[in-house]
Structures are given as structure tokens and as C-alpha cells.
Design a protein around this motif. Sequence first.
Motif, PDB file in Angstrom:
ATOM      1  N   GLY A 179      -3.806 -14.799  50.015  1.00  0.00           N
ATOM      2  CA  GLY A 179      -2.644 -15.656  50.199  1.00  0.00           C
ATOM      3  C   GLY A 179      -1.644 -15.517  49.064  1.00  0.00           C
ATOM      4  O   GLY A 179      -1.503 -14.457  48.455  1.00  0.00           O
ATOM      5  N   ASN A 180      -0.973 -16.613  48.747  1.00  0.00           N
ATOM      6  CA  ASN A 180       0.094 -16.583  47.754  1.00  0.00           C
ATOM      7  C   ASN A 180      -0.261 -17.326  46.474  1.00  0.00           C
ATOM      8  O   ASN A 180       0.624 -17.706  45.708  1.00  0.00           O
ATOM      9  CB  ASN A 180       1.381 -17.152  48.359  1.00  0.00           C
ATOM     10  CG  ASN A 180       1.974 -16.202  49.395  1.00  0.00           C
ATOM     11  OD1 ASN A 180       2.002 -14.997  49.206  1.00  0.00           O
ATOM     12  ND2 ASN A 180       2.433 -16.761  50.509  1.00  0.00           N
ATOM     13  N   GLU A 181      -1.550 -17.555  46.249  1.00  0.00           N
ATOM     14  CA  GLU A 181      -2.012 -18.189  45.022  1.00  0.00           C
ATOM     15  C   GLU A 181      -3.048 -17.297  44.347  1.00  0.00           C
ATOM     16  O   GLU A 181      -3.874 -16.676  45.019  1.00  0.00           O
ATOM     17  CB  GLU A 181      -2.620 -19.568  45.318  1.00  0.00           C
ATOM     18  CG  GLU A 181      -1.665 -20.574  45.959  1.00  0.00           C
ATOM     19  CD  GLU A 181      -0.534 -20.982  45.033  1.00  0.00           C
ATOM     20  OE1 GLU A 181      -0.710 -20.903  43.795  1.00  0.00           O
ATOM     21  OE2 GLU A 181       0.543 -21.378  45.543  1.00  0.00           O
ATOM     22  N   LEU A 182      -3.012 -17.268  43.025  1.00  0.00           N
ATOM     23  CA  LEU A 182      -4.015 -16.513  42.276  1.00  0.00           C
ATOM     24  C   LEU A 182      -5.408 -17.042  42.594  1.00  0.00           C
ATOM     25  O   LEU A 182      -5.614 -18.252  42.713  1.00  0.00           O
ATOM     26  CB  LEU A 182      -3.752 -16.649  40.775  1.00  0.00           C
ATOM     27  CG  LEU A 182      -4.713 -15.865  39.868  1.00  0.00           C
ATOM     28  CD1 LEU A 182      -4.297 -14.406  39.787  1.00  0.00           C
ATOM     29  CD2 LEU A 182      -4.766 -16.488  38.476  1.00  0.00           C
ATOM     30  N   SER A 183      -6.367 -16.133  42.720  1.00  0.00           N
ATOM     31  CA  SER A 183      -7.759 -16.527  42.925  1.00  0.00           C
ATOM     32  C   SER A 183      -8.662 -15.697  42.022  1.00  0.00           C
ATOM     33  O   SER A 183      -8.228 -14.735  41.374  1.00  0.00           O
ATOM     34  CB  SER A 183      -8.174 -16.322  44.390  1.00  0.00           C
ATOM     35  OG  SER A 183      -8.386 -14.945  44.665  1.00  0.00           O
ATOM     36  N   GLY A 184      -9.937 -16.072  42.008  1.00  0.00           N
ATOM     37  CA  GLY A 184     -10.909 -15.302  41.240  1.00  0.00           C
ATOM     38  C   GLY A 184     -10.983 -13.858  41.689  1.00  0.00           C
ATOM     39  O   GLY A 184     -11.321 -12.965  40.900  1.00  0.00           O
ATOM     40  N   ALA A 185     -10.652 -13.596  42.955  1.00  0.00           N
ATOM     41  CA  ALA A 185     -10.659 -12.225  43.461  1.00  0.00           C
ATOM     42  C   ALA A 185      -9.620 -11.367  42.741  1.00  0.00           C
ATOM     43  O   ALA A 185      -9.874 -10.195  42.418  1.00  0.00           O
ATOM     44  CB  ALA A 185     -10.403 -12.218  44.964  1.00  0.00           C
ATOM     45  N   ASP A 186      -8.448 -11.933  42.477  1.00  0.00           N
ATOM     46  CA  ASP A 186      -7.420 -11.193  41.737  1.00  0.00           C
ATOM     47  C   ASP A 186      -7.915 -10.853  40.334  1.00  0.00           C
ATOM     48  O   ASP A 186      -7.693  -9.744  39.839  1.00  0.00           O
ATOM     49  CB  ASP A 186      -6.141 -12.025  41.639  1.00  0.00           C
ATOM     50  CG  ASP A 186      -5.508 -12.284  42.986  1.00  0.00           C
ATOM     51  OD1 ASP A 186      -4.891 -11.363  43.542  1.00  0.00           O
ATOM     52  OD2 ASP A 186      -5.637 -13.415  43.488  1.00  0.00           O
ATOM     53  N   ILE A 187      -8.563 -11.809  39.695  1.00  0.00           N
ATOM     54  CA  ILE A 187      -9.051 -11.577  38.331  1.00  0.00           C
ATOM     55  C   ILE A 187     -10.124 -10.493  38.331  1.00  0.00           C
ATOM     56  O   ILE A 187     -10.116  -9.604  37.480  1.00  0.00           O
ATOM     57  CB  ILE A 187      -9.571 -12.900  37.739  1.00  0.00           C
ATOM     58  CG1 ILE A 187      -8.393 -13.861  37.521  1.00  0.00           C
ATOM     59  CG2 ILE A 187     -10.312 -12.665  36.426  1.00  0.00           C
ATOM     60  CD1 ILE A 187      -8.768 -15.266  37.130  1.00  0.00           C
ATOM     61  N   LEU A 188     -11.008 -10.535  39.307  1.00  0.00           N
ATOM     62  CA  LEU A 188     -12.074  -9.538  39.366  1.00  0.00           C
ATOM     63  C   LEU A 188     -11.526  -8.152  39.681  1.00  0.00           C
ATOM     64  O   LEU A 188     -11.996  -7.141  39.143  1.00  0.00           O
ATOM     65  CB  LEU A 188     -13.103  -9.955  40.413  1.00  0.00           C
ATOM     66  CG  LEU A 188     -14.483  -9.313  40.314  1.00  0.00           C
ATOM     67  CD1 LEU A 188     -15.136  -9.583  38.973  1.00  0.00           C
ATOM     68  CD2 LEU A 188     -15.375  -9.799  41.439  1.00  0.00           C
ATOM     69  N   LEU A 189     -10.507  -8.083  40.539  1.00  0.00           N
ATOM     70  CA  LEU A 189      -9.937  -6.784  40.921  1.00  0.00           C
ATOM     71  C   LEU A 189      -9.005  -6.214  39.861  1.00  0.00           C
ATOM     72  O   LEU A 189      -8.630  -5.041  39.931  1.00  0.00           O
ATOM     73  CB  LEU A 189      -9.196  -6.914  42.249  1.00  0.00           C
ATOM     74  CG  LEU A 189     -10.082  -6.986  43.498  1.00  0.00           C
ATOM     75  CD1 LEU A 189      -9.291  -7.497  44.689  1.00  0.00           C
ATOM     76  CD2 LEU A 189     -10.679  -5.610  43.801  1.00  0.00           C
ATOM     77  N   SER A 190      -8.622  -7.032  38.886  1.00  0.00           N
ATOM     78  CA  SER A 190      -7.651  -6.555  37.899  1.00  0.00           C
ATOM     79  C   SER A 190      -8.166  -5.347  37.124  1.00  0.00           C
ATOM     80  O   SER A 190      -7.412  -4.401  36.863  1.00  0.00           O
ATOM     81  CB  SER A 190      -7.279  -7.683  36.922  1.00  0.00           C
ATOM     82  OG  SER A 190      -8.406  -8.115  36.166  1.00  0.00           O
ATOM     83  N   PHE A 191      -9.451  -5.351  36.770  1.00  0.00           N
ATOM     84  CA  PHE A 191      -9.966  -4.238  35.971  1.00  0.00           C
ATOM     85  C   PHE A 191      -9.964  -2.916  36.733  1.00  0.00           C
ATOM     86  O   PHE A 191      -9.417  -1.922  36.244  1.00  0.00           O
ATOM     87  CB  PHE A 191     -11.367  -4.548  35.446  1.00  0.00           C
ATOM     88  CG  PHE A 191     -11.975  -3.426  34.644  1.00  0.00           C
ATOM     89  CD1 PHE A 191     -11.659  -3.261  33.307  1.00  0.00           C
ATOM     90  CD2 PHE A 191     -12.840  -2.516  35.229  1.00  0.00           C
ATOM     91  CE1 PHE A 191     -12.190  -2.215  32.571  1.00  0.00           C
ATOM     92  CE2 PHE A 191     -13.385  -1.477  34.505  1.00  0.00           C
ATOM     93  CZ  PHE A 191     -13.060  -1.319  33.165  1.00  0.00           C
ATOM     94  N   PRO A 192     -10.545  -2.836  37.932  1.00  0.00           N
ATOM     95  CA  PRO A 192     -10.539  -1.541  38.619  1.00  0.00           C
ATOM     96  C   PRO A 192      -9.144  -1.045  38.986  1.00  0.00           C
ATOM     97  O   PRO A 192      -8.874   0.155  38.888  1.00  0.00           O
ATOM     98  CB  PRO A 192     -11.396  -1.786  39.869  1.00  0.00           C
ATOM     99  CG  PRO A 192     -11.426  -3.250  40.046  1.00  0.00           C
ATOM    100  CD  PRO A 192     -11.337  -3.832  38.681  1.00  0.00           C
ATOM    101  N   VAL A 193      -8.258  -1.955  39.392  1.00  0.00           N
ATOM    102  CA  VAL A 193      -6.920  -1.499  39.791  1.00  0.00           C
ATOM    103  C   VAL A 193      -6.135  -1.021  38.576  1.00  0.00           C
ATOM    104  O   VAL A 193      -5.509   0.047  38.606  1.00  0.00           O
ATOM    105  CB  VAL A 193      -6.161  -2.612  40.541  1.00  0.00           C
ATOM    106  CG1 VAL A 193      -4.736  -2.161  40.863  1.00  0.00           C
ATOM    107  CG2 VAL A 193      -6.889  -2.987  41.831  1.00  0.00           C
ATOM    108  N   GLU A 194      -6.168  -1.791  37.494  1.00  0.00           N
ATOM    109  CA  GLU A 194      -5.410  -1.386  36.299  1.00  0.00           C
ATOM    110  C   GLU A 194      -5.985  -0.119  35.673  1.00  0.00           C
ATOM    111  O   GLU A 194      -5.236   0.733  35.187  1.00  0.00           O
ATOM    112  CB  GLU A 194      -5.399  -2.523  35.280  1.00  0.00           C
ATOM    113  CG  GLU A 194      -4.543  -3.695  35.717  1.00  0.00           C
ATOM    114  CD  GLU A 194      -4.482  -4.794  34.667  1.00  0.00           C
ATOM    115  OE1 GLU A 194      -3.369  -5.138  34.248  1.00  0.00           O
ATOM    116  OE2 GLU A 194      -5.541  -5.298  34.255  1.00  0.00           O
TER     117      GLU A 194
END
Length: 239
Positions: A179-194
Motif C-alpha cells: 500500500g502507501n504506508e511504510l511496513s516491516g516488509a519495506d525495511i526487510l527488502l531494503s538490504f537486498p534491493v539496495e
Amino acid sequence: MAEAETTGSTQAGPKITLIWLNESRAQRIVWLLEELGLEYEVKAYKRREDKQAPAELKEFHPLGKAPVLIIDGRTLAESGFIVEYLVDRFGPRLKPPTDDADNYLQYKHLLHYAEGSLQPYLLLALVVSMIKGAPVPFFIKPITSRIADQLSKPFITPNLVSNFDYLESLLKGKLFFVGNELSGADILLSFPVESAAGRVGSWFNKEKYPNLFAWMDRIKERPAYTQAHDKVAKIEANL
């Protein structure tokens, strides 16, 4: 040798210690702790010359890996589990409510997907880059390069492309992965994507993945992300 630093808010709360290792997935746990406004101590360790974790990490968990979170005397390992635990206990705003079934199930899926499906291919890409860059005699170099290419071209790269195509599609018309709010999924995915930007090749670029790159810009604008980045930089400077 570890460097310890207490950081975060000054409010009373649980006793939290993060076992942190440079160039590891522990960076995103610092970001999550900052998002949650929790007080925590970081015990930081530096990789050995061979890039392996130091033996001291086995004092905290038998596998000797990072991150490890020690909270009120309990030891938690595995990034996905740590994120899920912290969000469930301290940050319900960082996950969809259970009655929002589609987004909630997507959130739970991504917590497992990040480490179970995406990260293994990135680790393989790292191994291949190490094979290609290995200091071997010049007459051996063509052999090691050929081995790396035979792993990468028919197997690793196509699977990475599929995964990043999938993540790109999830962000279509959305600010974040759920959706349009930050979630724990965004935080977890930050490392592999970056980390993909410097690991998988020139095909991972803004033109091919505009949603993913816009998302990366978006998370970097968050105050907690900036605070975590600054704290990690300070920790690394003192190692």
C-alpha cells in the motif's frame, strides 16, 4: 573486537542489544529500531580479512551470524523473525491490520520472500563476483571467469531479473510494497534491493526499474533511515 554504543530514545523500555556486523543485513535492523523509537545498545563487530564473521559472534548464537537481537534476556536470530517480532510487539503501525486481508497476506508473504527467495540469488551473485575477482595467476584467470559466467548467465541473472521484475510490479501505483504506508516488509527488502545496485550488473538500473529506484529514494528521505545511516557510519568509523 566489538564497539558498543547505546542509542535511541531515553524512554524506559525493554533492554535491547543488537549484535551488529559490518557489511551485513544488520543495517536494516538499526533502521527499524530507529523507526520504532526504541532505546538499544549496539555491539559491533568487524569482518575478518577473509570476509567471514569473527568467532566471537558464536558467543551469542551457535551459527555465529549477524544480526542477533537480545531483548530482555531472549536471543532472536534471523532478520525476518527479528523484524516480525519487533513490529508485532512495538510497531503495529508498520503492518496492515488483519482485517485488511489482501495487504496483510502480502505483508506476511514479503517477510518470508525477502530471505527465502530473493536473498539466495544475491548471495550467489556475490560468490560469482568473488570468483571473478579472485587473485589467481593470469593463465588461470580465463578459467575462473568462464566458471563465473557459466553460473551467472544461464542461472543467476535470469532469476534475479525475474525477482526484480516481480518487485517492480508490486510497486506499480503504490508508494511502498504494501500500500502507501511504510511496513516491516519495506525495511526487510531494503538490504537486498539496495545492495543489488553494486552487485548484479548494469541491467539493474533506473530506466528498467523506475518504481524500485523511486522507492529507494523515498525510504532514504525518512528521518529514521537517515538517523540509522548516520549511526552506522559512526559505528563503522570506530571499528
